[in-house]
Design a protein around this motif. Sequence first.
Motif, PDB file in Angstrom:
ATOM      1  N   PHE A  47       0.749  -1.309   0.042  1.00  0.00           N
ATOM      2  CA  PHE A  47      -0.015   0.013   0.154  1.00  0.00           C
ATOM      3  C   PHE A  47       0.842   1.007   0.048  1.00  0.00           C
ATOM      4  O   PHE A  47       0.616   2.241  -0.451  1.00  0.00           O
ATOM      5  CB  PHE A  47      -0.928  -0.218   1.245  1.00  0.00           C
ATOM      6  N   LEU A  48       2.219   1.092   0.632  1.00  0.00           N
ATOM      7  CA  LEU A  48       3.004   2.353   0.420  1.00  0.00           C
ATOM      8  C   LEU A  48       3.182   2.609  -1.139  1.00  0.00           C
ATOM      9  O   LEU A  48       3.386   3.806  -1.680  1.00  0.00           O
ATOM     10  CB  LEU A  48       4.176   2.040   1.089  1.00  0.00           C
ATOM     11  N   LEU A  49       3.543   1.590  -1.744  1.00  0.00           N
ATOM     12  CA  LEU A  49       3.881   1.527  -3.216  1.00  0.00           C
ATOM     13  C   LEU A  49       2.805   2.064  -4.103  1.00  0.00           C
ATOM     14  O   LEU A  49       2.794   2.913  -5.032  1.00  0.00           O
ATOM     15  CB  LEU A  49       4.408   0.206  -4.029  1.00  0.00           C
ATOM     16  N   ASN A  50       1.409   1.623  -3.563  1.00  0.00           N
ATOM     17  CA  ASN A  50       0.052   2.302  -4.185  1.00  0.00           C
ATOM     18  C   ASN A  50       0.060   3.496  -4.116  1.00  0.00           C
ATOM     19  O   ASN A  50      -0.344   4.154  -5.174  1.00  0.00           O
ATOM     20  CB  ASN A  50      -0.928   1.473  -3.692  1.00  0.00           C
ATOM     21  N   ILE A 178       1.406   8.044   3.247  1.00  0.00           N
ATOM     22  CA  ILE A 178       2.893   8.233   3.190  1.00  0.00           C
ATOM     23  C   ILE A 178       3.266   8.236   1.796  1.00  0.00           C
ATOM     24  O   ILE A 178       4.101   9.300   1.248  1.00  0.00           O
ATOM     25  CB  ILE A 178       3.606   7.279   4.159  1.00  0.00           C
ATOM     26  N   GLY A 179       2.791   7.381   0.935  1.00  0.00           N
ATOM     27  CA  GLY A 179       2.941   7.118  -0.570  1.00  0.00           C
ATOM     28  C   GLY A 179       2.480   8.317  -1.291  1.00  0.00           C
ATOM     29  O   GLY A 179       3.516   8.794  -2.189  1.00  0.00           O
ATOM     30  N   GLN A 180       1.507   8.812  -0.948  1.00  0.00           N
ATOM     31  CA  GLN A 180       1.005   9.859  -1.676  1.00  0.00           C
ATOM     32  C   GLN A 180       2.126  11.156  -1.443  1.00  0.00           C
ATOM     33  O   GLN A 180       2.320  12.201  -2.143  1.00  0.00           O
ATOM     34  CB  GLN A 180      -0.459  10.389  -1.249  1.00  0.00           C
ATOM     35  N   VAL A 181       2.244  11.401   0.048  1.00  0.00           N
ATOM     36  CA  VAL A 181       3.196  12.522   0.359  1.00  0.00           C
ATOM     37  C   VAL A 181       4.257  12.395  -0.295  1.00  0.00           C
ATOM     38  O   VAL A 181       5.201  13.530  -0.703  1.00  0.00           O
ATOM     39  CB  VAL A 181       3.353  12.557   1.837  1.00  0.00           C
ATOM     40  N   VAL A 182       5.189  11.231  -0.642  1.00  0.00           N
ATOM     41  CA  VAL A 182       6.424  11.376  -1.002  1.00  0.00           C
ATOM     42  C   VAL A 182       6.565  11.010  -2.332  1.00  0.00           C
ATOM     43  O   VAL A 182       7.677  10.872  -2.841  1.00  0.00           O
ATOM     44  CB  VAL A 182       7.180  10.248  -0.291  1.00  0.00           C
ATOM     45  N   GLN A 183       5.258  10.750  -3.073  1.00  0.00           N
ATOM     46  CA  GLN A 183       5.566  10.459  -4.504  1.00  0.00           C
ATOM     47  C   GLN A 183       6.232  11.359  -5.399  1.00  0.00           C
ATOM     48  O   GLN A 183       7.005  11.129  -6.354  1.00  0.00           O
ATOM     49  CB  GLN A 183       3.914   9.960  -5.225  1.00  0.00           C
ATOM     50  N   GLY A 184       6.293  12.960  -5.056  1.00  0.00           N
ATOM     51  CA  GLY A 184       7.005  13.706  -5.780  1.00  0.00           C
ATOM     52  C   GLY A 184       8.546  13.214  -5.864  1.00  0.00           C
ATOM     53  O   GLY A 184       9.266  13.672  -6.819  1.00  0.00           O
ATOM     54  N   TRP A 185       9.025  12.662  -4.972  1.00  0.00           N
ATOM     55  CA  TRP A 185      10.453  12.034  -4.828  1.00  0.00           C
ATOM     56  C   TRP A 185      10.721  11.069  -5.252  1.00  0.00           C
ATOM     57  O   TRP A 185      11.798  10.447  -5.688  1.00  0.00           O
ATOM     58  CB  TRP A 185      10.961  12.277  -3.401  1.00  0.00           C
ATOM     59  N   THR A 186       9.443  10.021  -5.156  1.00  0.00           N
ATOM     60  CA  THR A 186       9.949   8.492  -5.510  1.00  0.00           C
ATOM     61  C   THR A 186       9.177   8.137  -6.991  1.00  0.00           C
ATOM     62  O   THR A 186       9.387   7.184  -7.491  1.00  0.00           O
ATOM     63  CB  THR A 186       9.187   7.743  -4.535  1.00  0.00           C
ATOM     64  N   GLN A 187       8.472   9.044  -7.715  1.00  0.00           N
ATOM     65  CA  GLN A 187       7.948   8.524  -8.824  1.00  0.00           C
ATOM     66  C   GLN A 187       8.871   8.009  -9.974  1.00  0.00           C
ATOM     67  O   GLN A 187       8.639   7.318 -10.351  1.00  0.00           O
ATOM     68  CB  GLN A 187       7.006  10.007  -9.380  1.00  0.00           C
TER      69      GLN A 187
END
Length: 334
Positions: A47-50, A178-187
């Motif tokens: 769900f983090l990756l989602n 958490i995934g939504q918050v960091v997706q700008g850095w992890t996309q």
Amino acid sequence: MALRTIFADPMLRLLVGAVVLAAVLPIPAAQSGTAQGLANVGIFTLFLLNGMRVSRSEIGRGLLNWRFIAPIVLWVFGAMALAGLGLSTLLSIGLPPLVAVGFLYLGVLPSTVQSATSYTTLAEGNTGLSVISAALLNILGVFVSVPIFLALGGTGEGAVGMETIERIALILLLPFVIGQVVQGWTQGWVTRNKRHVVWLDRLVIALAVYVAFSGAVEQGIWGRLDPLAWGFLALGIAALLAVGNWGAWLLSGALGLPRRDRIAFLFAGAQKSAAVGVPLATILFAREEAGFIILPLLLYHFFQLVLAAPLANRLSTATHPPGGGDCAAPTTRS
């Protein structure tokens, strides 16, 4: 449709393999706690990756198309949930209670993302709308499936208390946020490793199935379902597939949606997600209950793929039939 074609789906092969492995080599009760802990870690990661993958801009675009999104949400979490409740009640005369309540659990789940989108594309439907709507339904499912399940009276044979709700929040909701918050850095990383991420998804879901079904095997699932019960189970799956597919198609027509949008509505409205349902069940229910409750989901997931491929081919063929015209409703005749 040939079995070889059906089993071309890697996720389906892994699900069948997990069930077979649990049937012949279930996790011993003494090691169930460790196995469940590993599954929970995997689910958290899933769900983090989602959260990292689902674009916030896509969510926004989907929400703007209210003429499609509002009805599909009401269909998936309203009509299908009530259909699951009805089947759960009717089939309780011939099924063990936990398997019967599995139809209610199945009814409240969101649709798939990958297969609904793939079959929409194959049927020449609105692929972009399918991607956005399926993603939104999955996000909503994480938040609303359990409350709807509980509101309709589904608790299995055990109680669902604050401890269970807290586990859902910590293992499903928190990592997604958490995934939504960091997706700008992890996309970029997620995009580069898309293939590995997809296989991680599949393996986590297969592990959750293995853990859950091991509990059911230890509780004697084969002895608790006689041939008559299997007949009731098959009847329930066929009924829910009919409601899901015909109902979604007829509703989209009544709404006056364009044909390509109707196709997207059909596959998003009829299919159910094992990717959400199985991990959620291993958190929501005790291990000895979860395997029984997800049995309708596993069978539905298999047969929705059996039905979807010829249905998509028929819809694609009917888009430009000889002599012109349009098809009024989907059919699986070949």
